[in-house]
Design a protein around this motif. Structure first.
Motif, short mmCIF file in Angstrom:
data_model
loop_
_atom_site.label_atom_id
_atom_site.label_comp_id
_atom_site.label_asym_id
_atom_site.label_seq_id
_atom_site.Cartn_x
_atom_site.Cartn_y
_atom_site.Cartn_z
N ALA A 1 27.47 44.53 40.41
CA ALA A 1 28.67 44.89 41.42
C ALA A 1 29.26 44.60 40.71
O ALA A 1 29.44 44.79 39.47
N PHE A 2 30.28 45.61 40.70
CA PHE A 2 31.60 47.28 40.45
C PHE A 2 32.09 44.95 40.00
O PHE A 2 32.69 44.29 40.81
N GLY A 3 32.83 45.45 38.56
CA GLY A 3 33.59 43.74 37.94
C GLY A 3 32.23 43.06 37.32
O GLY A 3 32.47 42.10 36.49
N THR A 4 31.01 43.11 37.51
CA THR A 4 30.25 41.98 36.62
C THR A 4 29.72 42.57 36.02
O THR A 4 29.39 42.90 35.11
N PRO A 5 29.97 41.16 34.64
CA PRO A 5 29.68 41.57 33.00
C PRO A 5 28.51 41.34 32.96
O PRO A 5 27.71 40.87 34.46
N LEU A 6 27.95 42.05 32.34
CA LEU A 6 26.60 42.08 32.06
C LEU A 6 26.03 41.35 31.13
O LEU A 6 26.13 41.09 29.88
N SER A 7 24.16 41.13 31.49
CA SER A 7 23.86 39.39 31.10
C SER A 7 22.98 40.24 30.01
O SER A 7 23.20 41.49 29.02
N VAL A 8 22.65 39.58 28.22
CA VAL A 8 21.95 40.34 27.65
C VAL A 8 20.87 41.08 27.77
O VAL A 8 19.47 41.78 27.41
N ALA A 9 20.10 40.23 28.94
CA ALA A 9 18.43 40.67 29.94
C ALA A 9 18.99 42.16 29.41
O ALA A 9 18.61 42.93 29.60
N GLU A 10 20.00 42.03 30.35
CA GLU A 10 20.39 43.12 30.92
C GLU A 10 20.74 44.43 29.94
O GLU A 10 20.18 45.82 29.74
N ILE A 11 21.32 43.76 28.86
CA ILE A 11 21.54 44.96 27.57
C ILE A 11 20.55 45.31 26.93
O ILE A 11 19.97 46.75 26.81
#
Length: 203
Positions: free
Chosen positions: A176-186
């Protein structure tokens, strides 16, 4: 946990609406600001760290405007490690430093890096900058950046973590807009981007 984001552009009214640069389909900056806060806090916990890679807000160069941004930032969970973007002048960052408050665990809410920072995560090096870097041939090294909004460099190791970044669409479910990305997502974005670029080369 660690999270990454960029280009929050709080209070930036010119970004509202449908455009190619940074489409933000909100009716007001208040709605945009609150959406970012809500979605941020649904993921980030008080004990987490979030690297915010520049262009925090777009406000007049006045203490009253800086105070508005500070009041908003105090609502964000986690410790914020902020890297200066092209819209973040030194007077603004100095104001935040002067009004920095401790979190419940004693850490200061804000930390600051002027140009960038290098960290190690899961046997990778992460160069964290506002502007994208051209690293050349690298191995186990990512450049997480912002600045280019709804654009994506054709290099798998360059990952745009901004709120408007097209890399988010490479995930099975775009956050969702505004959600920071996690290491797993990177790491998943890197794998998906690598595959997409390889397919493009074969065409």
């Amino acid at each position: 946990m660690l999270y990454f984001t960029a280009d929050t552009h709080f209070f930036h009214e010119a970004l509202l609406g449908d455009n190619d640069f940074a489409p933000r389909l909100f009716t007001s900056v208040d709605q945009m600001n609150q959406t970012i806060i809500t979605n941020w806090n649904q993921r980030v916990q008080a004990t987490d760290r979030v690297y915010l890679l520049g262009d925090i807000a777009f406000v007049p160069n006045k203490p009253t405007a800086f105070a508005q941004v500070n009041q908003l930032l105090t609502q964000l969970n986690g410790q914020l490690i902020m890297i200066k973007g092209n819209h973040d002048n030194r007077a603004f960052l100095k104001y935040l430093a002067q009004h920095n408050q401790p979190l419940s665990d004693g850490r200061l809410h804000y930390q600051f890096e002027s140009v960038g920072v290098l960290i190690k995560v899961n046997h990778h090096q992460y160069f964290l900058t506002h502007y994208p870097l051209l690293l050349g041939r690298v191995k186990q090294t990512f450049n997480l950046h912002g600045h280019i909004h709804h654009s994506m460099l054709p290099i798998a190791e360059n990952i745009n973590v901004g709120l408007d970044a097209p890399e988010r669409d490479l995930l099975p479910k775009s956050p969702a807009f505004g959600t920071p990305l996690s290491v797993a997502e990177i790491e998943l974005i890197f794998e998906r981007k690598q595959a997409v670029l390889a397919q493009d080369e074969q065409r």
